[in-house]
Design an enzyme around this catalytic site. Structure first.
Site, PDB file in Angstrom:
ATOM      1  CD  GLU A 118       2.888  -1.059  -3.900  1.00  0.00           C
ATOM      2  OE1 GLU A 118       2.543  -0.611  -2.791  1.00  0.00           O
ATOM      3  OE2 GLU A 118       2.395  -2.069  -4.405  1.00  0.00           O
ATOM      4  CG  ASP A 128       0.818   1.539  -5.978  1.00  0.00           C
ATOM      5  OD1 ASP A 128       0.880   1.952  -4.805  1.00  0.00           O
ATOM      6  OD2 ASP A 128      -0.172   0.930  -6.442  1.00  0.00           O
ATOM      7  CG  ASP A 150       4.888   1.116   2.011  1.00  0.00           C
ATOM      8  OD1 ASP A 150       4.542   2.302   2.001  1.00  0.00           O
ATOM      9  OD2 ASP A 150       4.582   0.323   2.918  1.00  0.00           O
ATOM     10  CD  GLU A 195       4.637   3.246  -1.900  1.00  0.00           C
ATOM     11  OE1 GLU A 195       4.168   3.879  -0.928  1.00  0.00           O
ATOM     12  OE2 GLU A 195       4.113   2.210  -2.357  1.00  0.00           O
TER      13      GLU A 195
END
Length: 226
Positions: free
Chosen positions: A45, A118, A49, A121
Site C-alpha cells: 500500500e 489501501d 500510493d 493502492e
C-alpha cells in the site's frame, strides 16, 4: 502458483494477468489476518500510493500542457485521494476478494473506505512489482478512465464552492443539518440537508457525514448555478 476462480475474475477486471500471482494475494491480505508466513498488504500500500501518484501526475501534465501547478495540484488530489481509490476498488471487485480476519469481516471491512482505498493502492504496487511501471500506469489510466478528464470539476470542494457562491450574494454560509443516521453502528448511513438563507435546500445520503455534506452541497450548487 494456482489461483482461485475469484482471483482470475479480478485479474480480468484489472486487465492484468499476474506472472507472480502471489503478489496479488499479498495485496489483498489485510493486517487482521496476516501472520509471519502471510504478510499483510501494508508495505505494498505504501509503494502503490507512490506509483499511483507518479502515474497521475504524468497523466495530468500530458493532458493539459498549459496548466499551472496551482491548477494541477487540486486535480491530482481529487484523483489520488482515498475516496477515489475506494470507488475504483468497488468497481473492480477488489473488496469482494479481500482476505480479512473474522472481526474485521464482521464489522463490514469489505465496505470501509480506508480499507478499500489501501487495498487498491496495494494492487497497483503488485502490478508494478509484477510487470513494471508501464503496466501499472496503463492499468491505472484504464481503471480511472473518465475520472481523469473530469478531474478539474472534481477538484472543486463542493462545500467551499457553495459557501463562496452564497457569500458572493451576501448570504450567510450554508448550514448543514443531520436529518437521520441509519444502519448498524459499524456501517452507518447519514442523511444530511444543506440550507441557504434564501430557502433553497438539498439532501444527500452517504456512509460518512462529511461525504453526505459534500454530496448535498454539490447537488445544491449545481442546481443554483443552472
Amino acid at each position: 502458483m494456482k489461483i482461485s476462480a475469484d482471483l482470475r475474475l479480478l485479474q480480468s477486471r484489472l486487465g492484468h494477468e499476474f506472472q507472480r500471482p502471489e503478489l496479488l494475494v499479498r495485496a489483498l491480505t489485510h493486517s487482521s489476518i496476516a501472520s509471519p508466513t502471510r504478510p499483510s498488504n501494508e508495505r505494498l500500500e505504501f509503494l502503490g500510493d507512490r506509483v499511483l501518484g507518479l502515474a497521475m501526475a504524468d497523466a495530468l501534465v500530458r493532458a493539459d500542457r498549459t496548466a499551472a501547478e496551482g491548477q494541477l495540484a487540486p486535480r491530482f488530489n481529487a484523483l489520488v485521494r482515498k475516496e477515489t481509490c475506494a470507488d475504483v476498488a468497488r468497481e473492480t471487485g477488489v473488496g469482494e476478494a479481500l482476505k480479512l480476519g473474522r472481526s474485521e469481516m464482521m464489522s463490514g471491512g469489505r465496505r470501509k473506505e480506508a480499507l478499500l482505498g489501501d487495498a487498491m493502492e496495494a494492487v497497483i504496487a503488485a502490478v508494478y512489482m509484477d510487470a513494471g511501471f508501464e503496466a501499472a500506469r496503463d492499468m491505472v489510466l484504464r481503471l480511472w478512465g473518465a475520472r481523469i478528464a473530469a478531474a478539474e470539476i472534481d477538484a472543486r470542494d463542493p462545500k467551499t464552492a457553495l459557501q463562496e457562491w452564497a457569500q458572493a450574494r451576501s448570504q450567510q454560509p450554508p448550514r448543514y443539518v443531520e436529518l437521520e443516521r441509519s444502519g448498524p453502528d459499524h456501517e452507518p448511513v447519514f442523511t444530511v440537508e444543506v440550507r441557504l438563507d434564501s430557502g433553497e435546500t438539498e439532501q444527500a445520503r452517504a456512509r460518512t457525514k462529511r461525504a453526505a455534506e459534500q454530496a448535498a452541497a454539490k447537488a445544491l450548487l449545481a442546481r443554483m448555478e443552472n
